[in-house]
Design a protein around this motif. Structure first.
Motif, PDB file in Angstrom:
ATOM      1  N   SER A  73       0.871  -1.060  -0.281  1.00 22.78           N
ATOM      2  CA  SER A  73       0.159  -0.200  -0.116  1.00 22.78           C
ATOM      3  C   SER A  73       0.501   1.624   0.169  1.00 22.78           C
ATOM      4  N   VAL A  74       2.124   1.181   1.065  1.00 29.30           N
ATOM      5  CA  VAL A  74       2.413   2.228   1.170  1.00 29.30           C
ATOM      6  C   VAL A  74       3.601   2.925  -0.678  1.00 29.30           C
ATOM      7  N   ALA A  75       4.093   1.176  -0.945  1.00 29.75           N
ATOM      8  CA  ALA A  75       4.472   1.419  -2.337  1.00 29.75           C
ATOM      9  C   ALA A  75       4.056   2.322  -3.281  1.00 29.75           C
ATOM     10  N   LEU A  76       2.491   2.044  -3.135  1.00 29.67           N
ATOM     11  CA  LEU A  76       1.211   2.392  -4.595  1.00 29.67           C
ATOM     12  C   LEU A  76       0.840   3.496  -4.178  1.00 29.67           C
ATOM     13  N   ALA A  77       1.470   4.341  -2.656  1.00 28.95           N
ATOM     14  CA  ALA A  77       0.413   5.340  -2.410  1.00 28.95           C
ATOM     15  C   ALA A  77       1.565   6.141  -2.871  1.00 28.95           C
ATOM     16  N   VAL A  78       2.112   5.961  -2.828  1.00 30.95           N
ATOM     17  CA  VAL A  78       3.179   7.354  -2.794  1.00 30.95           C
ATOM     18  C   VAL A  78       3.520   8.210  -4.073  1.00 30.95           C
ATOM     19  N   PRO A  79       3.693   6.585  -5.569  1.00 32.98           N
ATOM     20  CA  PRO A  79       3.526   8.368  -6.302  1.00 32.98           C
ATOM     21  C   PRO A  79       2.303   8.304  -6.875  1.00 32.98           C
ATOM     22  N   SER A  80       0.860   7.622  -6.044  1.00 36.00           N
ATOM     23  CA  SER A  80      -0.190   8.355  -6.262  1.00 36.00           C
ATOM     24  C   SER A  80       0.037   9.325  -5.989  1.00 36.00           C
ATOM     25  N   SER A  81       0.179   9.987  -4.609  1.00 35.46           N
ATOM     26  CA  SER A  81       0.312  11.494  -4.393  1.00 35.46           C
ATOM     27  C   SER A  81       1.471  12.080  -4.561  1.00 35.46           C
ATOM     28  N   LEU A  82       2.345  11.351  -5.092  1.00 38.58           N
ATOM     29  CA  LEU A  82       3.595  12.340  -5.534  1.00 38.58           C
ATOM     30  C   LEU A  82       3.437  12.787  -7.491  1.00 38.58           C
TER      31      LEU A  82
ATOM     32  N   ALA B  96       4.851  15.125 -11.163  1.00 36.16           N
ATOM     33  CA  ALA B  96       3.884  14.997 -12.063  1.00 36.16           C
ATOM     34  C   ALA B  96       4.394  15.138 -13.578  1.00 36.16           C
ATOM     35  N   ASN B  97       5.759  15.085 -13.882  1.00 37.24           N
ATOM     36  CA  ASN B  97       6.392  14.567 -15.739  1.00 37.24           C
ATOM     37  C   ASN B  97       5.815  13.315 -15.569  1.00 37.24           C
ATOM     38  N   PHE B  98       6.024  12.324 -14.935  1.00 42.60           N
ATOM     39  CA  PHE B  98       5.827  10.798 -15.232  1.00 42.60           C
ATOM     40  C   PHE B  98       4.511  10.756 -15.237  1.00 42.60           C
ATOM     41  N   LYS B  99       4.555  10.120 -16.822  1.00 44.15           N
ATOM     42  CA  LYS B  99       3.016   9.540 -17.010  1.00 44.15           C
ATOM     43  C   LYS B  99       2.948   8.588 -17.848  1.00 44.15           C
ATOM     44  N   ILE B 100       1.860   7.821 -16.728  1.00 43.06           N
ATOM     45  CA  ILE B 100       1.111   6.832 -18.205  1.00 43.06           C
ATOM     46  C   ILE B 100       1.021   6.698 -18.931  1.00 43.06           C
ATOM     47  N   LEU B 101      -0.152   6.515 -19.996  1.00 47.28           N
ATOM     48  CA  LEU B 101      -0.415   6.649 -21.029  1.00 47.28           C
ATOM     49  C   LEU B 101      -0.975   8.039 -21.100  1.00 47.28           C
ATOM     50  N   GLY B 102      -0.298   8.812 -20.907  1.00 45.13           N
ATOM     51  CA  GLY B 102      -0.365  10.092 -20.811  1.00 45.13           C
ATOM     52  C   GLY B 102      -1.343  10.926 -19.509  1.00 45.13           C
ATOM     53  N   MET B 103      -1.495   9.901 -18.008  1.00 43.38           N
ATOM     54  CA  MET B 103      -2.174   9.340 -17.205  1.00 43.38           C
ATOM     55  C   MET B 103      -1.003   9.612 -16.010  1.00 43.38           C
ATOM     56  N   GLN B 104      -1.938  10.386 -15.031  1.00 40.18           N
ATOM     57  CA  GLN B 104      -0.759  10.587 -13.556  1.00 40.18           C
ATOM     58  C   GLN B 104      -0.766   9.415 -13.526  1.00 40.18           C
ATOM     59  N   VAL B 105       0.028   9.053 -11.844  1.00 38.70           N
ATOM     60  CA  VAL B 105      -0.379   7.970 -11.613  1.00 38.70           C
ATOM     61  C   VAL B 105      -1.745   7.554 -10.631  1.00 38.70           C
ATOM     62  N   LEU B 106      -1.805   8.587 -10.296  1.00 35.08           N
ATOM     63  CA  LEU B 106      -3.823   8.264  -9.620  1.00 35.08           C
ATOM     64  C   LEU B 106      -4.470   7.772 -10.577  1.00 35.08           C
ATOM     65  N   ASP B 107      -4.790   8.941 -11.649  1.00 36.48           N
ATOM     66  CA  ASP B 107      -5.865   8.452 -12.589  1.00 36.48           C
ATOM     67  C   ASP B 107      -4.877   7.242 -13.289  1.00 36.48           C
ATOM     68  N   PHE B 108      -3.577   6.619 -13.315  1.00 31.93           N
ATOM     69  CA  PHE B 108      -4.108   6.077 -14.073  1.00 31.93           C
ATOM     70  C   PHE B 108      -3.843   4.321 -13.730  1.00 31.93           C
ATOM     71  N   MET B 109      -4.373   4.304 -12.136  1.00 31.71           N
ATOM     72  CA  MET B 109      -3.934   3.293 -10.949  1.00 31.71           C
ATOM     73  C   MET B 109      -5.974   3.330 -11.048  1.00 31.71           C
ATOM     74  N   ASP B 110      -6.817   4.179 -11.146  1.00 27.91           N
ATOM     75  CA  ASP B 110      -8.179   4.068 -11.413  1.00 27.91           C
ATOM     76  C   ASP B 110      -8.459   3.653 -12.435  1.00 27.91           C
ATOM     77  N   PHE B 111      -7.672   4.023 -13.677  1.00 33.23           N
ATOM     78  CA  PHE B 111      -8.190   3.898 -14.904  1.00 33.23           C
ATOM     79  C   PHE B 111      -8.671   2.167 -15.323  1.00 33.23           C
ATOM     80  N   ILE B 112      -7.204   1.574 -14.532  1.00 30.17           N
ATOM     81  CA  ILE B 112      -6.349  -0.082 -14.842  1.00 30.17           C
ATOM     82  C   ILE B 112      -7.862  -0.232 -13.689  1.00 30.17           C
ATOM     83  N   SER B 113      -7.660   0.458 -12.318  1.00 27.93           N
ATOM     84  CA  SER B 113      -9.157  -1.060 -12.660  1.00 27.93           C
ATOM     85  C   SER B 113     -10.030  -0.507 -12.479  1.00 27.93           C
ATOM     86  N   ASN B 114     -10.915   0.837 -12.855  1.00 32.79           N
ATOM     87  CA  ASN B 114     -12.210   0.606 -12.898  1.00 32.79           C
ATOM     88  C   ASN B 114     -12.507   0.763 -13.872  1.00 32.79           C
ATOM     89  N   SER B 115     -12.149   0.723 -15.155  1.00 31.64           N
ATOM     90  CA  SER B 115     -12.464   0.812 -16.328  1.00 31.64           C
ATOM     91  C   SER B 115     -11.600  -0.271 -17.640  1.00 31.64           C
TER      92      SER B 115
END
Ligand code: PHE
Length: 455
Positions: free
Chosen positions: A353-362, A368-387
């Motif tokens: 949880s800590v390992a995944l929460a830290v990048p989501s927050s940072l 902020a410049n680190f993007k996956i498929l054009g998304m921030q880490v938090l948005d990306f995790m949200d996208f992968i799980s929900n969509s």
């Protein structure tokens, strides 16, 4: 006496039906309703999103809720073991389903941390600073502070689960949930009287079908899975604790309805307010919507610090009870699958949880410049799980029930305790409509995301 009860095959945990509904509603009602639903509805065309969402809940959502609860009650097991019960080759569905809460939990805790920060700000009388331009932006983009609040949120949730005091928290919910509802209604009514709010009300309630798109439908479907806690093994676990005598269909219908009502209320509270205090150009604000709009509404009210701290405290409770149910599910999956002790499971989950929460927050700040498929880490995790993962899990679950074990298995489980009123529709839904709908939505939105289809 009581030890004999423990070994009965129903492993009933809830003292009565009300107990099940409360616990399931506590898991369902959370940030998904209060934070996520309004920002998606605002972003995706208001009334069009709302109606799509309601249609999806009534069809797909209800079918899946019934399915998962019945699978759990039938087998008396949590996700992985429940699928394995029908044959080793089905274990993978359980495994897939089980990965999802582990992706959601860390970033859920980051947003939980934001809520705590706002509670603390209001509790210290900071309503004036909460509405300053850039207050939210500079908070989430700083490095240490959001991480500290996330850590506090995580510590609270882990402590509750580690010390097994969930029951106490669930009891407090009997007070907190009704209070939250009252406050939602009061703030909505207040907000609707602000000048300009009526345009927002119209935007939220009246569909405009020119806004219809595959992306909208995918967002509504992902939101439905997320909000009803579907397609991630939670309801299988809850169902496994449900008494064989309870009316499963009715309990499930009541939980789904309650959850949907809270989402609609949250929309009524936030979307008209966006028009009144921030202007419709802010509809696309996304994850920050609740945090920038509501403080401005509170500021118009008589005692902003009191309203603000009460509101964010209640949101914290709703978020914490959902996070507790997420963590409980993850722990029981770890223990069931590997036979490790609860303590060890909790320690491993804490590290992940800590390992995944830290990048989501940072991802909102120094990364902020680190993007996956054009998304921030938090948005990306949200996208992968929900969509992505949840639609796939939902599709597999429906195919498994509709085509492999057969809708009759669910029918037999439900009719142990009551009539199955929607039986005929259910069979058609689970066998044909639900899997095809999920697949179509997933395919069309993927195609349009990659520019291969324009609708
Ligand atoms: N349904 C919860 C919400 O709306 C989130 C959640 C998802 C909780 C999955 C538990 C499991 O906030």
């Amino acid at each position: 006496m009581s030890s004999a009860n423990h070994h009965t095959h129903t492993r009933s945990l809830f003292s009565n039906k009300f107990g099940y509904i409360l616990a399931a509603a506590a898991s369902a009602i959370g940030l998904g309703n209060l934070w996520r639903f309004p920002y998606l509805a605002a972003k995706y065309g208001g009334g069009t999103f709302l109606i799509t969402y309601i249609v999806l809940v009534l069809t797909l959502g209800f079918t899946l809720s019934i399915t998962e609860n019945s699978l759990g009650r039938k087998t008396g097991k949590s996700a992985i073991l429940a699928f394995r019960e029908f044959g080793k080759k089905y274990t993978f569905i359980g495994v897939l389903v089980s990965v999802i809460p582990m992706i959601i939990f860390p970033y859920y805790s980051v947003i939980g941390g934001w809520v705590l920060k706002y509670f603390a700000t209001y509790a210290r009388g900071g309503h004036a600073s909460a509405i300053e331009d850039g207050f939210f932006g500079s908070f989430i983009s700083s490095t240490a502070e959001p991480l500290i609040w996330t850590a506090i949120f995580l510590a609270f949730v882990f402590m509750v689960v580690a010390f097994g005091v969930n029951r106490g928290i669930e009891k407090s919910n009997r007070v907190m949930m009704p209070l939250l509802l009252v406050l939602l209604i009061a703030i909505s009514i207040y907000g609707l009287f602000l000048p300009g709010a009526i345009d927002g009300l119209k935007y939220f309630l009246i569909p405009d079908f020119s806004k219809f798109s595959p992306a909208l439908v995918l967002a509504a479907m992902g939101q439905m899975f997320y909000s009803l806690s579907l397609a991630m093994g939670i309801l299988i676990t809850y169902g496994s604790y449900l008494d064989k005598k309870e009316d499963l269909e009715k309990s499930v219908a009541q939980v789904d309805m309650l959850d949907t009502v809270v989402s609609i209320l949250a929309g009524l509270m936030i979307i008209p307010a966006v028009f009144a205090v921030a202007g419709p150009e802010n509809l696309g604000a996304g994850p920050s919507l609740m945090f920038i709009t509501l403080p401005k509404v509170f500021n118009h009210m008589g005692a902003p610090d009191l309203v603000g701290s009460a509101f964010f405290l209640l949101v914290f409770f709703a978020a914490a009870t959902s996070a507790i149910s997420l963590l409980e599910t993850i722990v029981s999956i770890f223990c069931d699958a590997t036979k490790m002790s609860r303590k060890k499971a909790l320690a491993i989950i804490a590290c992940i949880s800590v390992a995944l929460a830290v990048p989501s927050s940072l991802g909102y700040g120094i990364w902020a410049n680190f993007k996956i498929l054009g998304m921030q880490v938090l948005d990306f995790m949200d996208f992968i799980s929900n969509s992505l993962l949840m639609p796939i899990a939902a599709f597999l679950t429906c195919v498994f029930v509709g085509w492999i074990i057969g809708a009759k298995a669910i029918h037999d489980e439900i009719t142990l305790s009551s009539r199955f009123k929607t039986q005929k529709t259910y069979r058609i839904m689970v066998k044909y409509v639900a899997p095809i709908l999920v697949l179509l939505i997933l395919a069309s939105s993927m195609l349009s995301a990659f520019g291969l289809l324009s609708l």
